[in-house]
Design a protein around this motif. Sequence first.
Motif, PDB file in Angstrom:
ATOM      1  N   GLY A   1     -21.488  -4.231  45.497  1.00  0.00           N
ATOM      2  CA  GLY A   1     -22.062  -5.373  44.792  1.00  0.00           C
ATOM      3  C   GLY A   1     -22.481  -5.034  43.374  1.00  0.00           C
ATOM      4  O   GLY A   1     -22.238  -5.809  42.440  1.00  0.00           O
ATOM      5  N   ASP A   2     -23.105  -3.872  43.192  1.00  0.00           N
ATOM      6  CA  ASP A   2     -23.547  -3.470  41.852  1.00  0.00           C
ATOM      7  C   ASP A   2     -22.378  -3.203  40.909  1.00  0.00           C
ATOM      8  O   ASP A   2     -22.515  -3.326  39.695  1.00  0.00           O
ATOM      9  CB  ASP A   2     -24.420  -2.215  41.944  1.00  0.00           C
ATOM     10  CG  ASP A   2     -25.848  -2.519  42.402  1.00  0.00           C
ATOM     11  OD1 ASP A   2     -26.201  -3.718  42.458  1.00  0.00           O
ATOM     12  OD2 ASP A   2     -26.596  -1.579  42.709  1.00  0.00           O
ATOM     13  N   SER A   3     -21.231  -2.821  41.478  1.00  0.00           N
ATOM     14  CA  SER A   3     -20.068  -2.536  40.631  1.00  0.00           C
ATOM     15  C   SER A   3     -19.417  -3.815  40.121  1.00  0.00           C
ATOM     16  O   SER A   3     -18.748  -3.813  39.090  1.00  0.00           O
ATOM     17  CB  SER A   3     -19.037  -1.713  41.410  1.00  0.00           C
ATOM     18  OG  SER A   3     -18.352  -2.517  42.358  1.00  0.00           O
TER      19      SER A   3
ATOM     20  N   VAL B   1     -26.318   2.444  38.066  1.00  0.00           N
ATOM     21  CA  VAL B   1     -24.979   1.849  38.179  1.00  0.00           C
ATOM     22  C   VAL B   1     -24.713   0.855  37.052  1.00  0.00           C
ATOM     23  O   VAL B   1     -23.688   0.958  36.356  1.00  0.00           O
ATOM     24  CB  VAL B   1     -24.769   1.204  39.566  1.00  0.00           C
ATOM     25  CG1 VAL B   1     -23.470   0.403  39.586  1.00  0.00           C
ATOM     26  CG2 VAL B   1     -24.734   2.266  40.645  1.00  0.00           C
ATOM     27  N   PRO B   2     -25.604  -0.129  36.818  1.00  0.00           N
ATOM     28  CA  PRO B   2     -25.331  -1.056  35.707  1.00  0.00           C
ATOM     29  C   PRO B   2     -25.225  -0.353  34.360  1.00  0.00           C
ATOM     30  O   PRO B   2     -24.407  -0.732  33.523  1.00  0.00           O
ATOM     31  CB  PRO B   2     -26.537  -2.007  35.748  1.00  0.00           C
ATOM     32  CG  PRO B   2     -27.033  -1.927  37.158  1.00  0.00           C
ATOM     33  CD  PRO B   2     -26.821  -0.503  37.562  1.00  0.00           C
ATOM     34  N   ALA B   3     -26.062   0.690  34.159  1.00  0.00           N
ATOM     35  CA  ALA B   3     -26.029   1.408  32.881  1.00  0.00           C
ATOM     36  C   ALA B   3     -24.687   2.111  32.687  1.00  0.00           C
ATOM     37  O   ALA B   3     -24.072   2.032  31.611  1.00  0.00           O
ATOM     38  CB  ALA B   3     -27.173   2.413  32.816  1.00  0.00           C
ATOM     39  N   PHE B   4     -24.202   2.792  33.701  1.00  0.00           N
ATOM     40  CA  PHE B   4     -22.932   3.506  33.584  1.00  0.00           C
ATOM     41  C   PHE B   4     -21.738   2.548  33.547  1.00  0.00           C
ATOM     42  O   PHE B   4     -20.731   2.830  32.881  1.00  0.00           O
ATOM     43  CB  PHE B   4     -22.777   4.516  34.722  1.00  0.00           C
ATOM     44  CG  PHE B   4     -23.441   5.838  34.450  1.00  0.00           C
ATOM     45  CD1 PHE B   4     -22.930   6.693  33.491  1.00  0.00           C
ATOM     46  CD2 PHE B   4     -24.582   6.217  35.136  1.00  0.00           C
ATOM     47  CE1 PHE B   4     -23.536   7.919  33.220  1.00  0.00           C
ATOM     48  CE2 PHE B   4     -25.194   7.435  34.877  1.00  0.00           C
ATOM     49  CZ  PHE B   4     -24.679   8.287  33.913  1.00  0.00           C
ATOM     50  N   VAL B   5     -21.832   1.435  34.273  1.00  0.00           N
ATOM     51  CA  VAL B   5     -20.756   0.439  34.231  1.00  0.00           C
ATOM     52  C   VAL B   5     -20.629  -0.113  32.808  1.00  0.00           C
ATOM     53  O   VAL B   5     -19.519  -0.283  32.280  1.00  0.00           O
ATOM     54  CB  VAL B   5     -21.017  -0.697  35.241  1.00  0.00           C
ATOM     55  CG1 VAL B   5     -20.088  -1.880  34.973  1.00  0.00           C
ATOM     56  CG2 VAL B   5     -20.817  -0.191  36.669  1.00  0.00           C
TER      57      VAL B   5
ATOM     58  N   ILE C   1     -11.629   2.648  33.066  1.00  0.00           N
ATOM     59  CA  ILE C   1     -12.216   3.269  34.265  1.00  0.00           C
ATOM     60  C   ILE C   1     -12.832   2.170  35.120  1.00  0.00           C
ATOM     61  O   ILE C   1     -13.600   1.344  34.629  1.00  0.00           O
ATOM     62  CB  ILE C   1     -13.286   4.314  33.883  1.00  0.00           C
ATOM     63  CG1 ILE C   1     -12.650   5.457  33.101  1.00  0.00           C
ATOM     64  CG2 ILE C   1     -13.990   4.852  35.123  1.00  0.00           C
ATOM     65  CD1 ILE C   1     -13.642   6.448  32.537  1.00  0.00           C
ATOM     66  N   SER C   2     -12.509   2.163  36.418  1.00  0.00           N
ATOM     67  CA  SER C   2     -13.011   1.119  37.302  1.00  0.00           C
ATOM     68  C   SER C   2     -14.522   1.240  37.498  1.00  0.00           C
ATOM     69  O   SER C   2     -15.024   2.341  37.776  1.00  0.00           O
ATOM     70  CB  SER C   2     -12.320   1.210  38.663  1.00  0.00           C
ATOM     71  OG  SER C   2     -12.940   0.347  39.595  1.00  0.00           O
ATOM     72  N   PRO C   3     -15.256   0.133  37.356  1.00  0.00           N
ATOM     73  CA  PRO C   3     -16.696   0.165  37.657  1.00  0.00           C
ATOM     74  C   PRO C   3     -16.982   0.633  39.079  1.00  0.00           C
ATOM     75  O   PRO C   3     -18.025   1.223  39.345  1.00  0.00           O
ATOM     76  CB  PRO C   3     -17.118  -1.294  37.454  1.00  0.00           C
ATOM     77  CG  PRO C   3     -16.109  -1.859  36.528  1.00  0.00           C
ATOM     78  CD  PRO C   3     -14.818  -1.179  36.871  1.00  0.00           C
ATOM     79  N   LEU C   4     -16.045   0.385  40.002  1.00  0.00           N
ATOM     80  CA  LEU C   4     -16.235   0.815  41.384  1.00  0.00           C
ATOM     81  C   LEU C   4     -16.264   2.335  41.480  1.00  0.00           C
ATOM     82  O   LEU C   4     -17.070   2.902  42.222  1.00  0.00           O
ATOM     83  CB  LEU C   4     -15.113   0.257  42.265  1.00  0.00           C
ATOM     84  CG  LEU C   4     -15.218   0.576  43.764  1.00  0.00           C
ATOM     85  CD1 LEU C   4     -16.487  -0.025  44.364  1.00  0.00           C
ATOM     86  CD2 LEU C   4     -13.990   0.050  44.509  1.00  0.00           C
ATOM     87  N   ALA C   5     -15.411   3.013  40.718  1.00  0.00           N
ATOM     88  CA  ALA C   5     -15.405   4.477  40.711  1.00  0.00           C
ATOM     89  C   ALA C   5     -16.738   5.017  40.206  1.00  0.00           C
ATOM     90  O   ALA C   5     -17.306   5.954  40.781  1.00  0.00           O
ATOM     91  CB  ALA C   5     -14.258   4.996  39.849  1.00  0.00           C
TER      92      ALA C   5
END
Length: 464
Positions: free
Chosen positions: A200-202, A382-386, A394-398
């Motif tokens: 969900g966060d990705s 997660v939001p910061a790195f996405v 690069i996929s946000p899921l990764a």
Amino acid sequence: MTKLASKRGIGFLAGIAVFALVLVAPLGVLGEISSQGQMCLSLTLMTVVWWACGVAQPAFVSAVYLALLMLTGTADGTVVFKSWTGLTMWMVIGAYLIATAVKDSRLGERIAYWFSLKFVRDWNSLVISIFALTVILSLIIPHPFPRAFMILAVMQAICDAAGMSKNDKIKVGFLTFAAAAPGSMFFLTGDATLNPLVVGDSGVECTFVQWFVYMSVPMLVATLATLGLGLALFKPESEFKLDLDVVRQKQEELGPVSVTEKRVVVWLAIAVVLWMTEGITGLNIGFVTLIIGAGMALPFIGEVLTPKSWDSVPINTLVFLTAAMAIGTVGGETGMNARIANVILPSTVPDNIFVLALLIALITVVIHMFMGSVMAVLGICVPAFVTFVAGTGISPLAVSMMVFSAINIHYILPFHNLAVLVGSGEDAAGYSAKEAMRMGIPLTAVVFAVVLVEAAWFHAMGLM
């Protein structure tokens, strides 16, 4: 005033102080941030301090956070409670119901005794069985706590049959809960609280099969490394001599397979098939989990769960999870996530994916050391790195999976990992911070090894 009350009081005041300082700080100097973003950051950091200091049971703190987001106009209800319009919260509810059915029917216990009688003969096989059962049962018991306590009950019976010392029983107890972290990450339903939160966060859709494909290799490495450390660091005081007749007697006390167990098996088979074919059927895995759980209470086809079974669904966990997910959604809506990314991350994304993986692990582990809460660190990192990798291909899921791996495998003290914390203490598995530190310190190196494996594997899978 007791020592605990004093710590809570200090933490309470410290949280308020952090809130006030961040709210009046000139954050616009290093980059633009909206007034809602600054308010969101203030409330979030206050909440994290309160969580870390144990100011109150986490759900009470979470409830205050959710209410303040609304009362201060930081975001409206559709954003704050967005988690309830997706699959995550309903999957958690369904998972608890399924776990209750497996536990109350004693099906899981029967499987564990059968497995133990087949494979446990010495100390090493006992420890290996703990990890193997954790992974196997994670497919049908979608929550680590009831799964670990059920395995612990079986292992304690084996310990008694082997005449183990108290110290050796403590080691077995710790290893049961140490196995929960990597063992819960193989399947999307392995931890129905955290794993869907990662997806969900990705912001990227991920099916049951896709999750297994992406996480199976890295988690195999994590599980084997944790198992290896367990065997090396926790050796028995005396020779292991198991009386199999005692274990068989425990198994026989369960009696023949009941009608209830057979019904649970049928429902679990349906659940696993639907989980695995999500990409084909298009059925939302969250609502599939919910209907499987609720369906076991229906007449004729169910008759497994009762109205009392709802007591197994903890409202405190749901409130806590809602707040943890709100950090990411509200932070993204108000610009807080982008602001954090600008402050804590370099100006450019490393070209080398392995350098990026190490950067993600390093920053995540450092933040986790101080925050403790897996959900809180997920909600912030997660939001910061996405945001950081946006536009790079690069996929946000990764990125989300890397952050999650670094947090969930890592712990030094019990409070760093909820599964390890739940099992600590005389009333649970009997271990203390001493056992957690013995495993956790060398396990930190495993964290960095796992994210490097993920970088290579995700690259092969086309995610990086």
